[in-house]
Design a protein around this motif. Structure first.
Motif, short mmCIF file in Angstrom:
data_model
loop_
_atom_site.label_atom_id
_atom_site.label_comp_id
_atom_site.label_asym_id
_atom_site.label_seq_id
_atom_site.Cartn_x
_atom_site.Cartn_y
_atom_site.Cartn_z
N MET A 1 0.81 -1.22 0.00
CA MET A 1 0.00 0.00 0.00
C MET A 1 0.85 1.27 0.00
N ASN A 2 2.08 1.18 0.50
CA ASN A 2 2.96 2.35 0.58
C ASN A 2 4.13 2.26 -0.39
N GLU A 3 4.09 1.31 -1.32
CA GLU A 3 5.21 1.03 -2.22
C GLU A 3 5.66 2.27 -3.00
N ASN A 4 4.70 3.11 -3.40
CA ASN A 4 5.05 4.29 -4.18
C ASN A 4 5.82 5.34 -3.36
N MET A 5 5.82 5.22 -2.05
CA MET A 5 6.55 6.18 -1.19
C MET A 5 8.02 5.81 -1.03
N PHE A 6 8.39 4.55 -1.32
CA PHE A 6 9.75 4.08 -1.12
C PHE A 6 10.64 4.43 -2.30
N ASN A 7 11.92 4.76 -2.02
CA ASN A 7 12.90 4.96 -3.07
C ASN A 7 13.12 3.65 -3.81
N SER A 8 13.67 3.72 -5.02
CA SER A 8 13.93 2.52 -5.82
C SER A 8 15.35 2.04 -5.61
N GLY A 9 15.60 0.78 -5.98
CA GLY A 9 16.94 0.22 -5.95
C GLY A 9 17.39 -0.21 -4.56
N LEU A 10 16.49 -0.80 -3.80
CA LEU A 10 16.82 -1.21 -2.43
C LEU A 10 16.49 -2.68 -2.20
N ASP A 11 17.32 -3.33 -1.41
CA ASP A 11 16.99 -4.64 -0.86
C ASP A 11 16.54 -4.39 0.57
N ILE A 12 15.33 -4.79 0.90
CA ILE A 12 14.75 -4.52 2.22
C ILE A 12 14.37 -5.85 2.86
N VAL A 13 14.84 -6.08 4.07
CA VAL A 13 14.42 -7.25 4.84
C VAL A 13 13.72 -6.76 6.09
N VAL A 14 12.49 -7.22 6.30
CA VAL A 14 11.70 -6.84 7.47
C VAL A 14 11.54 -8.08 8.34
N ILE A 15 11.90 -7.95 9.60
CA ILE A 15 11.79 -9.05 10.55
C ILE A 15 10.77 -8.66 11.62
N ALA A 16 9.80 -9.54 11.84
CA ALA A 16 8.79 -9.29 12.87
C ALA A 16 9.35 -9.70 14.23
N ARG A 17 9.12 -8.87 15.23
CA ARG A 17 9.52 -9.19 16.60
C ARG A 17 8.32 -9.77 17.34
N ALA A 18 8.59 -10.38 18.48
CA ALA A 18 7.53 -11.01 19.26
C ALA A 18 6.45 -10.00 19.67
N GLY A 19 6.83 -8.74 19.83
CA GLY A 19 5.87 -7.69 20.21
C GLY A 19 4.82 -7.44 19.15
N ALA A 20 5.06 -7.88 17.92
CA ALA A 20 4.11 -7.65 16.83
C ALA A 20 2.93 -8.61 16.88
N ARG A 21 3.04 -9.66 17.68
CA ARG A 21 1.98 -10.66 17.76
C ARG A 21 0.66 -10.02 18.17
N GLY A 22 -0.37 -10.26 17.39
CA GLY A 22 -1.71 -9.77 17.74
C GLY A 22 -1.96 -8.31 17.44
N LYS A 23 -1.05 -7.63 16.79
CA LYS A 23 -1.23 -6.21 16.49
C LYS A 23 -2.08 -6.04 15.23
N SER A 24 -2.70 -4.87 15.12
CA SER A 24 -3.58 -4.59 13.99
C SER A 24 -2.76 -4.13 12.78
N TYR A 25 -3.44 -4.07 11.64
CA TYR A 25 -2.80 -3.59 10.41
C TYR A 25 -2.25 -2.18 10.61
N ASN A 26 -3.02 -1.31 11.23
CA ASN A 26 -2.59 0.08 11.40
C ASN A 26 -1.32 0.18 12.24
N GLU A 27 -1.20 -0.64 13.27
CA GLU A 27 0.00 -0.61 14.11
C GLU A 27 1.22 -1.11 13.33
N ILE A 28 1.07 -2.18 12.55
CA ILE A 28 2.16 -2.70 11.74
C ILE A 28 2.54 -1.70 10.66
#
Length: 116
Positions: A69-96
């Motif tokens: 949903m936010n892809e157009n806001m990111f610069n191009s030419g990047l390798d991005i790795v996103v890791i979820a932490r235990a605190g993310a468990r049960g969070k809503s879309y808006n919080e993530i």
């Protein structure tokens, strides 16, 4: 037009871990490394420590959708790795989504939006 693709190989993940820069917040960790292409590659990792497969897959879907949903806001030419932490468990879309944007701002990988 889709300007991103999924990162699948373990070698790519390791390269970003070892050579990229990382920032973290309560819910996510983000590693970023410049690549030599016009596309972004995004990889998402959720450990078994976070929860069972249902929880892990839900978090993966939330992170992927937030990026999409936010892809157009990111610069191009990047390798991005996103890791979820235990605190993310049960969070809503808006919080993530908020956590992902926060990390992108810390990395300074968001395009400058023209204010009208």
């Amino acid at each position: 037009m889709k300007s991103s693709e999924s990162m699948k190989s373990n070698t790519n993940f390791k390269n970003v871990y070892h050579n990229g820069k990382s920032y973290a917040n309560t819910y996510l960790i983000m590693y970023v490394l410049k690549n030599e292409t016009e596309k972004n590659k995004i990889g998402i990792s959720v450990s078994k420590k976070v929860g069972n497969s249902v929880i892990r897959h839900r978090l993966t879907r939330l992170i992927r959708e937030s990026y999409r949903m936010n892809e157009n806001m990111f610069n191009s030419g990047l390798d991005i790795v996103v890791i979820a932490r235990a605190g993310a468990r049960g969070k809503s879309y808006n919080e993530i989504n908020s956590a992902l944007i926060h990390l992108a701002k810390m990395h300074k990988i968001l395009k400058e939006m023209i204010k009208s």
